[in-house]
Design a protein around this motif. Sequence first.
Motif, PDB file in Angstrom:
ATOM      1  N   SER A 355       0.833  -1.209   0.000  1.00 56.28           N
ATOM      2  CA  SER A 355       0.000   0.000   0.000  1.00 56.28           C
ATOM      3  C   SER A 355       0.860   1.249   0.000  1.00 56.28           C
ATOM      4  N   THR A 356       0.304   2.312  -0.575  1.00 55.89           N
ATOM      5  CA  THR A 356       1.004   3.592  -0.580  1.00 55.89           C
ATOM      6  C   THR A 356      -0.009   4.690  -0.867  1.00 55.89           C
ATOM      7  N   GLU A 357       0.355   5.908  -0.555  1.00 56.83           N
ATOM      8  CA  GLU A 357      -0.460   7.063  -0.946  1.00 56.83           C
ATOM      9  C   GLU A 357      -0.297   7.199  -2.466  1.00 56.83           C
ATOM     10  N   ALA A 358      -1.415   7.110  -3.208  1.00 60.11           N
ATOM     11  CA  ALA A 358      -1.327   7.086  -4.679  1.00 60.11           C
ATOM     12  C   ALA A 358      -0.840   8.434  -5.212  1.00 60.11           C
ATOM     13  N   THR A 365       1.242  -0.190 -11.817  1.00 62.37           N
ATOM     14  CA  THR A 365       2.599   0.317 -12.095  1.00 62.37           C
ATOM     15  C   THR A 365       3.210   0.915 -10.844  1.00 62.37           C
ATOM     16  N   GLU A 366       2.396   1.688 -10.131  1.00 65.70           N
ATOM     17  CA  GLU A 366       2.917   2.432  -8.981  1.00 65.70           C
ATOM     18  C   GLU A 366       3.377   1.502  -7.855  1.00 65.70           C
ATOM     19  N   LEU A 367       2.680   0.385  -7.684  1.00 71.28           N
ATOM     20  CA  LEU A 367       3.003  -0.524  -6.577  1.00 71.28           C
ATOM     21  C   LEU A 367       4.079  -1.550  -6.953  1.00 71.28           C
ATOM     22  N   LYS A 368       4.562  -1.471  -8.212  1.00 73.43           N
ATOM     23  CA  LYS A 368       5.499  -2.481  -8.704  1.00 73.43           C
ATOM     24  C   LYS A 368       6.729  -2.684  -7.814  1.00 73.43           C
ATOM     25  N   PRO A 369       7.364  -1.594  -7.297  1.00 73.37           N
ATOM     26  CA  PRO A 369       8.550  -1.827  -6.456  1.00 73.37           C
ATOM     27  C   PRO A 369       8.249  -2.724  -5.256  1.00 73.37           C
ATOM     28  N   GLY A 370       7.055  -2.599  -4.685  1.00 76.94           N
ATOM     29  CA  GLY A 370       6.671  -3.445  -3.554  1.00 76.94           C
ATOM     30  C   GLY A 370       6.302  -4.846  -3.998  1.00 76.94           C
ATOM     31  N   ILE A 371       5.537  -4.943  -5.102  1.00 73.88           N
ATOM     32  CA  ILE A 371       5.085  -6.250  -5.588  1.00 73.88           C
ATOM     33  C   ILE A 371       6.282  -7.100  -6.021  1.00 73.88           C
ATOM     34  N   ASP A 372       7.304  -6.451  -6.590  1.00 72.65           N
ATOM     35  CA  ASP A 372       8.511  -7.185  -7.022  1.00 72.65           C
ATOM     36  C   ASP A 372       9.199  -7.890  -5.850  1.00 72.65           C
ATOM     37  N   LEU A 373       8.977  -7.398  -4.634  1.00 66.85           N
ATOM     38  CA  LEU A 373       9.630  -8.014  -3.464  1.00 66.85           C
ATOM     39  C   LEU A 373       8.876  -9.244  -2.950  1.00 66.85           C
ATOM     40  N   LEU A 374       7.660  -9.463  -3.470  1.00 64.87           N
ATOM     41  CA  LEU A 374       6.817 -10.538  -2.908  1.00 64.87           C
ATOM     42  C   LEU A 374       7.201 -11.926  -3.409  1.00 64.87           C
TER      43      LEU A 374
END
Length: 444
Positions: A355-358, A365-374
């Motif tokens: 999650s992040t402030e959009a 696209t915006e959450l990709k840096p976090g999703i890549d860590l999963l």
Amino acid sequence: MDEEYDVIVLGTGLKECILSGLLSVDGLKVLHMDRNDYYGGESTSLNLIQLWKRFRGSDKPPAHLGSSRDYNVDMIPKYIMANGELVRVLIHTDVTKYLYFKAVDGSFVYNRGKIHKVPATDMEALKSPLMGIFEKRRARKFFIYVQDYNECDPKTHEGLDLTRVTTRELIAKYGLDDNTVDFIGHALALHRDDRYLDEPALDTVKRIKLYADSLARFAGGSPYIYPLYGLGELPQAFARLSAVYGGTYMLNKPDCKVEFNEEGQVCGVTSEGETAKCKKVVCDPSYLPNKVRKVGKVARAIAIMSHPIPNTNDSHSAQVILPQKQLGRRSDMYLFCCSYSHNVAPKGKFIAFVSTEAETDHPETELKPGIDLLGPVDEIFFDTYDRYEPVNEPSLDNCFISTSYDATTHFESTVMDVLNMYTLITGKVLDLNVDLSAASAAEE
């Protein structure tokens, strides 16, 4: 329903339920209504079928994910700081007897492309790969200063008045580099952006102390605790509390319409043709949309996985904070992972949130840096929701509206809103000097 109440609370989100519990304990006559047929409002917990209905429009989740009722997927997942304000509220109201908590395994921070355990004490600083050898010594000195700092004992202040000295100036005194400052500010003090650097340092020092004290509390890998079966248990526990003190609950009440007198003060709430009179209304932003304004939106992803987040020491429950600077963003990103060890999923399954402030209209696209860590995910859902805050003047209309939930995966900002609202409604400050050990019996 045609009775008069001191307060009518609309919506059974966590903030509203805490307030209705606190106000009932204070002896006020409270009516609590919700247009939904379930508890929790925005902060509800969904089973697998409900999750599928909400995000996929069907009620047929794939069989390989296991039984629907073994899932309790929190829509607003947040960990609870072990010595934080929420635990004090739980003890103050004795709601702890309805809940079982378990410590959270790990607290991590993303730094220069890697996930690291958050060092919270002088000893951990010396072992942390986040810093080189000379930086470790400087950080250790800073941590010792913070650990020894006592607001009431000027001898521990080393000549610094932290109500005047900014965080930036305090950090400069210890010569810490930007990377170190980043994890101290965002992963320990839990600031959401970098404004704190130019504010008085006292707040940041207190926040770091709270983190370290909470970490020491359960000698686990993190300062956080989380209820078994997820956060959906919290609103229900406060609802029980309110009922014990004479509060009345009504779910599934459509079109709760707030009524006002000629002076513009609230005088009651109408649902299904009946009006309950009241002196004050407490609600979430969705019940009084013309008294709030949009202040932002949260982008989030919900993933079901068959493994923990990689590089988190196999933690079955963990938080990872990705500070804004590390991602070139204006706000931090948060990873939250929980699993069957907290009874929120069947055995072998993990639920992760990013999650992040959009800052854009493209959550994927915006959450990709976090999703890549999963790592690999079995299923993933994307969602955005708007954040609102009240613009009314409660002293004129007697309407007390909560602020929408933010993107953080910990509770401190949520509870501050509740405590401020409590003071506005009652004119007094909630006394939270409680014996923190009272919550420890229920940990396992």
